[in-house]
Design an enzyme around this catalytic site. Structure first.
Site, PDB file in Angstrom:
ATOM      1  N   GLU A 227      78.872   6.164  29.157  1.00 32.40           N
ATOM      2  CA  GLU A 227      79.353   5.135  29.810  1.00 32.40           C
ATOM      3  C   GLU A 227      81.205   5.211  29.519  1.00 32.40           C
ATOM      4  OE1 GLU A 227      78.493   3.410  32.415  1.00 32.40           O
ATOM      5  OE2 GLU A 227      76.366   3.638  32.091  1.00 32.40           O
ATOM      6  N   CYS A 228      81.881   4.821  30.303  1.00 34.27           N
ATOM      7  CA  CYS A 228      83.273   4.768  29.941  1.00 34.27           C
ATOM      8  C   CYS A 228      83.783   3.576  29.656  1.00 34.27           C
ATOM      9  CB  CYS A 228      84.270   5.410  31.096  1.00 34.27           C
ATOM     10  SG  CYS A 228      84.079   4.477  32.504  1.00 34.27           S
ATOM     11  N   GLY A 229      82.829   2.615  29.911  1.00 31.71           N
ATOM     12  CA  GLY A 229      83.421   0.970  29.519  1.00 31.71           C
ATOM     13  C   GLY A 229      83.515   0.316  30.969  1.00 31.71           C
TER      14      GLY A 229
END
Length: 232
Positions: A227-229
């Site tokens: 996940e990139c956030g």
């Protein structure tokens, strides 16, 4: 903060069997001008862009340009923006790529998840939070799907996240549903799909799918995270 909806459990139960278009229509009715859509102009992005603009043609479309996207992504974005007449809102980090590299180095080359997270916070999360604030967003449509990561398997169609509603109309779709929709509506997919990419983000942390990958997101961030956030 938006007016609180009644029981999210009940809403998710009601929406569970609804088509993606019906979920978007519900969101447009419920949130009006507070509804926005985010896009990465990734492999499958044409699906959500088409679905949403069929319901609400002028919906604000947020695109976070990290400054490190592949050339193909910038061209794909231009193609879809013209074809779908998108109300595109482009946001970038307040720190330029050159300045970031001078101060912090090439964070994506690190073996540390913390460095990747720092990169994502500067280049993606902060600009997205600013976009949502400046656009007065009370609800945010995205094209995440449960099939993509372990974290996304636990998501609901509607959730309250950081004082805004996250709405995921195609959460239950599988890859075959995506490509059937693209074909049925004569929509393009990202050019890098033909080179073996099933998901694409920044040029330095995306690669083609390999036979031993456990899932499509294993091709991102050198396998250190999924996940990139933006959707945590």
């Amino acid at each position: 903060m938006p007016a609180l909806l009644p029981s999210l459990t009940e809403i998710n139960a009601q929406l569970a069997d609804q088509a993606a278009t019906q979920i978007i229509q519900w969101a447009a009715t419920e949130f009006g001008s507070g509804l926005v859509l985010s896009t990465s102009f990734g492999i499958q992005s044409a699906v959500m862009l088409h679905l949403a603009t069929q319901v609400q043609p002028d919906i604000p479309v947020i695109w976070i340009d990290t400054g490190y996207l592949p050339t193909e992504t910038y061209r794909f974005a231009a193609e879809l923006t013209e074809r779908l007449k998108l109300n595109l809102k482009v946001y970038q980090s307040e720190i330029s790529p050159a300045r970031m590299e001078a101060l912090y180095g090439r964070l994506w080359e690190s073996e540390s998840v913390e460095d990747f997270n720092r990169y994502d916070q500067m280049r993606k999360v902060e600009p997205m939070n600013r976009a949502l604030q400046e656009l007065g967003a009370t609800a945010w449509l995205s094209g995440v799907r449960r099939q993509q990561t372990a974290h996304r398997q636990s998501m609901e169609i509607v959730e309250l996240k950081r004082d805004r509603y996250a709405i995921r109309p195609i959460l239950g779709w599988h890859s075959r549903d995506v490509y059937q929709y693209l074909t049925a509506h004569d929509l393009p997919y990202h050019p890098l799909f033909d080179q073996g990419y099933v998901t694409v983000g920044d040029w330095h942390s995306s690669r083609p799918l390999q036979a031993d990958d456990s899932d499509e997101r294993s091709t991102r961030f050198r396998g250190l995270k999924q996940e990139c956030g933006l959707h945590l």
